[in-house]
Design an enzyme around this catalytic site. Structure first.
Site, PDB file in Angstrom:
ATOM      1  N   CYS A  13      26.575 -40.490  17.606  1.00 23.81           N
ATOM      2  CA  CYS A  13      25.380 -40.178  18.396  1.00 23.81           C
ATOM      3  C   CYS A  13      25.735 -39.167  19.486  1.00 23.81           C
ATOM      4  CB  CYS A  13      24.780 -41.436  19.024  1.00 23.81           C
ATOM      5  SG  CYS A  13      25.813 -42.189  20.300  1.00 23.81           S
ATOM      6  N   CYS A  16      28.455 -39.932  21.940  1.00 26.28           N
ATOM      7  CA  CYS A  16      29.833 -39.700  21.497  1.00 26.28           C
ATOM      8  C   CYS A  16      30.288 -38.299  21.905  1.00 26.28           C
ATOM      9  CB  CYS A  16      29.939 -39.852  19.985  1.00 26.28           C
ATOM     10  SG  CYS A  16      29.523 -41.486  19.362  1.00 26.28           S
ATOM     11  N   ASP A 404       7.255   0.129  17.984  1.00 29.23           N
ATOM     12  CA  ASP A 404       7.733   1.505  18.001  1.00 29.23           C
ATOM     13  C   ASP A 404       7.387   2.073  16.621  1.00 29.23           C
ATOM     14  OD1 ASP A 404       9.284   3.839  18.666  1.00 29.23           O
ATOM     15  OD2 ASP A 404      10.862   3.021  17.382  1.00 29.23           O
ATOM     16  N   ASP A 590      13.951  -0.293  17.762  1.00 29.22           N
ATOM     17  CA  ASP A 590      15.247  -0.122  17.091  1.00 29.22           C
ATOM     18  C   ASP A 590      16.423  -0.688  17.870  1.00 29.22           C
ATOM     19  OD1 ASP A 590      15.800   1.680  19.096  1.00 29.22           O
ATOM     20  OD2 ASP A 590      15.630   3.459  17.846  1.00 29.22           O
ATOM     21  N   ASP A 594      15.057   1.998  22.338  1.00 32.63           N
ATOM     22  CA  ASP A 594      13.976   1.206  22.919  1.00 32.63           C
ATOM     23  C   ASP A 594      14.475   0.077  23.804  1.00 32.63           C
ATOM     24  OD1 ASP A 594      11.838   2.633  21.664  1.00 32.63           O
ATOM     25  OD2 ASP A 594      12.382   1.671  19.787  1.00 32.63           O
TER      26      ASP A 594
END
Length: 660
Positions: A13, A16, A404, A590, A594
């Site tokens: 769990c 642990c 773009d 890109d 950008d």
């Protein structure tokens, strides 16, 4: 990045995982555990420290296995589980016969069943006790602590029943342990399955390459291959490193990296990526990126970074789990005392043991990370990398998408359509452009090759970029400027560059070069999908008005939502303006030119196929050029979010109903 990666065994769990991190920290080791895949990232290369930490963890029932196969661990766990259930057959047989009214009780039968129960609880459950009691000893109880105490208490009722007026629940202890071991196996198999897509990416890495040395083919370790080396890839082999084909042609399956469903035809001059499959041709490839810098390596680094981040609700549930187990012990003790006060020791034992074994903190701990792990794995197969889980929540709030143009809505591979330049001037322009790495420059260079122009004899110098406008350079002592068409130009329907030559101290226009760029196959469908979902769509581009509106009209973007002649910083200002209006903007570009817009937007999406894949590039990275990945991102984000809510609901409801 952590210097060591390994698998953790013995966890059941999220508590642990917290215990292991706590123990390692006490040894001066900083570690991060991804519980859903049982993976640990350790920030140390001190083997002495690591060994001491492992010894301490072994005492608690855990271990760290560096580069151990998950399948090996699961196979061992499955074998123990099957053996445990086979041994418990007499217990089930006795229970079934009792239900049918057939009782075989005797001293020998009781002792035989107790021996079987003890074997299952103590031997097959030894790791549970080691983990549970060990964690309890350092005041970090977990679900193993609950099961360990519960089954030991239940098993103890057989010897205690000989001296106290209580029932014998030792067989029930074996059943509880078997069910818990089965649950553990299913949980571990699920967590491994959740990370299977990431494991598949690791399996794509090739450890050797066929290198050409002194004209001969030699098989070498991939780490010994350097940039510029020529490697051979035969049909049916995976390409070991990113590079450019210098000889041969073939179909290459890139689906494992980019999500593209169909193989692509590749020939001399084309780029290929490590991990992709060469289907049917002989290829000689010039290596462009060494092993540590390949696209697939960058993708895996990105995934590891994203897996180490958490949603806010995940942090909250982990805190709940932290206090959950101690609370269950308190509730169990209260139940025992209340029934004991009423003089019913049998019911006191049944109630307290039931509370211990019925509680399920694992469900709470796994609800969020397992859904994220599976969802991220699905997105990865489609070539979509998400920076962190928070991005999924942000994607769901997006109401505006800004694209773009070049390389996003279009292929980004412009071709020269027309030019009115004198031949001698075009030669000089092509020579200058040949020194620049840009789609427009490549288009001019390719066009010059088709015309049979030889550029090697042209002397080129002083080439420099004019940000957002074009380039300038000197060819055969003639100064040339190649600039994109100005804002007032409306003579051309496509991207257009105007050429100026310096004469008598002034730049004189000599003509133009017109380009065309094809729209991506799915651009129109993606825009249509977004509009149907009520999402506004905008287009920002550095191209002229005519070219921008032509593309917008073809894909279905409203004319009033088109912005043209934009410099990178002007694009970012538009994004800012839209967000000031209360819009949640996703920008798709890109990832390089950008960058300001991606950074400014609510969700920044970068389309990339290079080694520039980093968490700084954008909130989301689309590996390749599939624009339909935007649709996948929106749909899968919705699925992941729904699954998180569903998992949390069931986890809370189960514990709320079961414990009382």
């Amino acid at each position: 990045m952590p210097s060591i990666k390994g698998k953790v065994i013995g966890m059941s769990c999220i508590s642990c995982a917290n215990t292991i991190e706590k123990v390692l920290k006490s040894q001066g080791i900083i570690a991060k555990i991804d519980f859903t895949s049982a993976t640990i990232y350790i920030d140390t290369d001190d083997q002495t420290k690591l060994q001491k930490a492992r010894e301490k963890l072994n005492n608690l029932g855990y271990d760290i296995l560096i580069q151990r196969s998950s399948e090996e661990f699961i196979k061992k766990e499955r074998k123990n589980l099957i053996l445990s259930w086979i041994i418990s057959i007499p217990i089930f047989a006795e229970m079934i016969l009792s239900i049918l009214g057939i009782h075989l009780w005797s001293n020998i039968t009781e002792k035989f069943l107790f021996l079987i129960s003890s074997t299952i609880v103590i031997f097959f459950g030894r790791h549970i006790h080691k983990s549970g009691l060990g964690s309890l000893a350092i005041l970090s109880p977990n679900i193993d602590s609950l099961i360990s105490i519960g089954t030991i208490a239940s098993l103890s009722t057989f010897p205690l029943s000989t001296i106290l007026p209580i029932g014998n629940f030792s067989s029930e202890a074996a059943i509880i342990m078997n069910i818990f071991l089965l649950g553990n196996y299913i949980k571990n198999k699920s967590t491994i399955s959740a990370s299977i897509e990431t494991e598949k990416l690791y399996s794509l890495i090739v450890n050797y390459a066929n290198l050409i040395i002194d004209g001969k083919e030699t098989k070498v370790n991939i780490e010994n291959v350097k940039r510029g080396d020529i490697i051979i890839v035969k049909p049916g082999e995976r390409i070991p490193l990113d590079g450019t084909i210098v000889k041969g042609n073939s179909y290459v399956d890139e689906s494992s990296i980019t999500g593209e469903p169909l193989p692509k035809s590749k020939s001399s001059g084309d780029t290929v990526l490590a991990g992709t499959m060469n289907i049917d041709g002989y290829l000689e490839i010039k290596v462009e990126r060494e092993n540590k810098d390949t696209v697939i390596r960058k993708i895996l680094e990105y995934i590891e970074e994203s897996e180490n981040s958490k949603l806010q609700i995940q942090t909250i549930t982990e805190k709940v789990v932290l206090y959950f187990v101690p609370s269950i012990f308190i509730i169990s003790l209260i139940a025992f005392v209340l029934w004991l006060i009423q003089g019913n020791i049998n019911k006191a034992l049944i109630a307290s043991i039931s509370v211990l074994v019925i509680a399920c903190p694992c469900a709470l701990g796994l609800a969020v990370p397992l859904a994220i792990k599976v969802g991220f794995g699905i997105l990865t197969t489609k070539g979509i990398l998400v920076k962190d889980p928070e991005t999924i929540e942000k994607v769901l709030k997006v109401d505006t998408v800004v694209f773009d143009k070049t390389g996003t809505l279009t292929l980004g591979k412009p071709k020269v359509k027309n030019t009115n330049l004198p031949h001698d001037i075009f030669i000089l322009v092509a020579a200058v452009e040949s020194k620049v790495n840009h789609p427009i420059s490549s288009a001019i260079t390719e066009f010059s090759k088709k015309l049979g122009i030889e550029l090697s004899e042209v002397k080129v110098e002083n080439v420099k970029n004019i940000p957002g406008k074009g380039i300038e350079g000197t060819a055969n002592n003639t100064v040339i400027k190649i600039l994109k068409s100005n804002k007032d130009s409306s003579n051309h329907n496509n991207t257009c560059s105007i050429v100026y030559v310096l004469e008598n101290g002034k730049f004189v226009e000599k003509g133009f070069i017109e380009f065309e760029d094809e729209i991506k196959e799915k651009s129109k469908e993606v825009v249509e999908y977004l509009k149907k979902k009520g999402i506004e769509v905008f287009l920002l581009t550095g191209d002229n008005k005519s070219a921008a509106k032509k593309i917008a009209n073809e894909v279905g973007i409203p004319e009033e939502n088109v912005f043209y002649d934009m410099l990178p910083q002007e694009k970012a200002e538009i994004i800012k303006k839209l967000q000031n209006q209360g819009k949640k903007v996703m920008f798709v570009g890109d990832g390089i030119n950008d960058a300001p817009s991606i950074k400014e937007s609510f969700v920044g999406v970068a389309m990339s196929t290079g080694s520039d894949i980093t968490s700084e590039l954008g909130d989301v990275i689309i590996v390749g050029s599939r624009l339909e990945s935007i649709v996948d991102l929106l749909e899968k984000s919705k699925m992941i979010h729904s699954k998180i809510l569903q998992n949390l609901f069931y986890a809370f409801i189960y514990n709320i109903i079961a414990i009382p």
